[in-house]
Design an enzyme around this catalytic site. Structure first.
Site, short mmCIF file in Angstrom:
data_model
loop_
_atom_site.label_atom_id
_atom_site.label_comp_id
_atom_site.label_asym_id
_atom_site.label_seq_id
_atom_site.Cartn_x
_atom_site.Cartn_y
_atom_site.Cartn_z
N PRO A 88 36.79 76.50 32.69
CA PRO A 88 37.60 76.67 33.90
C PRO A 88 38.34 75.39 34.31
CG PRO A 88 35.24 76.89 34.41
CD PRO A 88 35.38 76.81 32.93
N GLU A 115 26.74 75.26 32.80
CA GLU A 115 27.61 74.43 33.66
C GLU A 115 28.66 73.70 32.83
OE1 GLU A 115 27.53 74.48 37.14
OE2 GLU A 115 26.41 76.22 36.40
N ARG A 153 49.01 88.73 18.92
CA ARG A 153 50.16 89.62 19.02
C ARG A 153 51.48 88.89 18.81
NH1 ARG A 153 52.66 89.59 23.59
NH2 ARG A 153 53.32 91.76 23.76
N ASP A 168 58.47 92.08 26.94
CA ASP A 168 57.32 92.04 27.84
C ASP A 168 57.56 91.22 29.08
OD1 ASP A 168 55.80 93.31 25.82
OD2 ASP A 168 55.78 91.37 24.80
CL1 6GU Z 1 37.94 79.46 29.82
N1 6GU Z 1 35.61 79.72 31.03
C1 6GU Z 1 34.85 80.04 32.10
N2 6GU Z 1 33.53 79.93 32.02
N3 6GU Z 1 35.36 80.46 33.23
C2 6GU Z 1 36.68 80.57 33.29
C3 6GU Z 1 37.53 80.27 32.23
C4 6GU Z 1 36.95 79.84 31.11
N4 6GU Z 1 38.80 80.48 32.61
C5 6GU Z 1 38.73 80.91 33.86
N5 6GU Z 1 37.47 80.96 34.28
#
Ligand code: 6GU
Length: 247
Positions: A88, A115, A153, A168
């Site tokens: 994230p 984590e 794709r 798209d």
């Molecule tokens: Cl790539 N991993 C995790 N654990 N949570 C996320 C993410 C990735 N992208 C958005 N949320």
């Protein structure tokens, strides 16, 4: 294009890759997907892959040794592949980034869990950290599925003309216009008459406007990044001023 997925949960991928377009791409040999269970590279007796974070805090951290062994083993087979970590805190995944990744020989995708992973893995091996949006998943596996799908794709031959990548959402920077198919009337709901008119110029105009309308309503910030014609600008101004139509 070769995808190597490094994960503690290989079972999470069996469904998504055994259906539809990605499956057909694998069957046609256009892409190759290999799963690698990180746990297989933990060589202590209990096959431990995570541990408590130095400095304290909640959650567990993926250990450096099993990940290193797994990455090094896969890299030997695929020296040209780019190493991607799903996290994230990564760079936002966009259509443009999907396009860049589609030009690579292969991607080694590390699915982060807990984590996070020991930072030394990132420093030593990771070329790119990618996030699929501003929300938190239980692990990087669903994100890896998204990456493989969006990149696949774009590989020539993966989409037939039936599923063309040409029109798209996002290709022109706008959201897609609404689509309809038969029947022309359903429970009193009509297909917009212009689409049945056979007037291709009018159809194009209507679609452009519906794209602009939708983008303005849902993703107004996208409009700042696209080139608008004078007619587009006029239409958007009219929508902003509260008008529903100018016809
Ligand atoms: Cl790539 N991993 C995790 N654990 N949570 C996320 C993410 C990735 N992208 C958005 N949320």
């Amino acid at each position: 294009m070769k995808f190597d997925l490094l994960t503690l949960f290989p079972g999470m991928f069996s469904g998504p890759f055994s259906e539809s377009i990605v499956k057909n791409a694998v069957d046609k040999g256009l892409i190759e997907i290999s799963l690698h269970n990180i746990r297989d590279y933990a060589n202590d007796r209990h096959r431990v892959t995570d541990d408590y974070p130095y400095g304290g805090g909640a959650g567990m951290v993926m250990k450096v040794e099993p990940l290193t062994a797994c990455i090094e083993s896969v890299r030997t087979e695929r020296p040209a592949s780019k190493v991607v970590l799903t996290t994230p805190r990564g760079r936002p995944f966009t259509q443009a980034l999907a396009g860049e990744l589609a030009n690579e020989d292969g991607l080694i995708i590390i699915c982060g869990r807990y984590e996070g992973i020991d930072e030394r893995v990132s420093e030593m091996f990771v070329d790119l950290e990618v996030s699929i949006g501003d929300f938190v998943l239980t692990g990087g596996e669903p994100a890896a599925i998204v990456l493989v799908d969006a990149v696949s794709r774009l590989i020539p031959g993966v989409l037939g003309s039936k599923e063309s990548a040409e029109e798209d959402s996002f290709r022109n920077g706008l959201l897609e216009y609404p689509q309809y198919t038969r029947p022309p009337e359903f429970r009193g709901q009509m297909v917009p008459p212009v689409l049945l008119s056979g007037n291709h110029r009018e159809i194009e105009r209507w679609r452009r406007r519906e794209s602009l309308r939708r983008t303005l309503m849902v993703r107004p910030e996208l409009l700042d990044a696209v080139e608008l014609t004078e007619e587009d600008e006029k239409f958007v101004r009219m929508l902003r001023d509260g008008g529903g139509t100018d016809d």
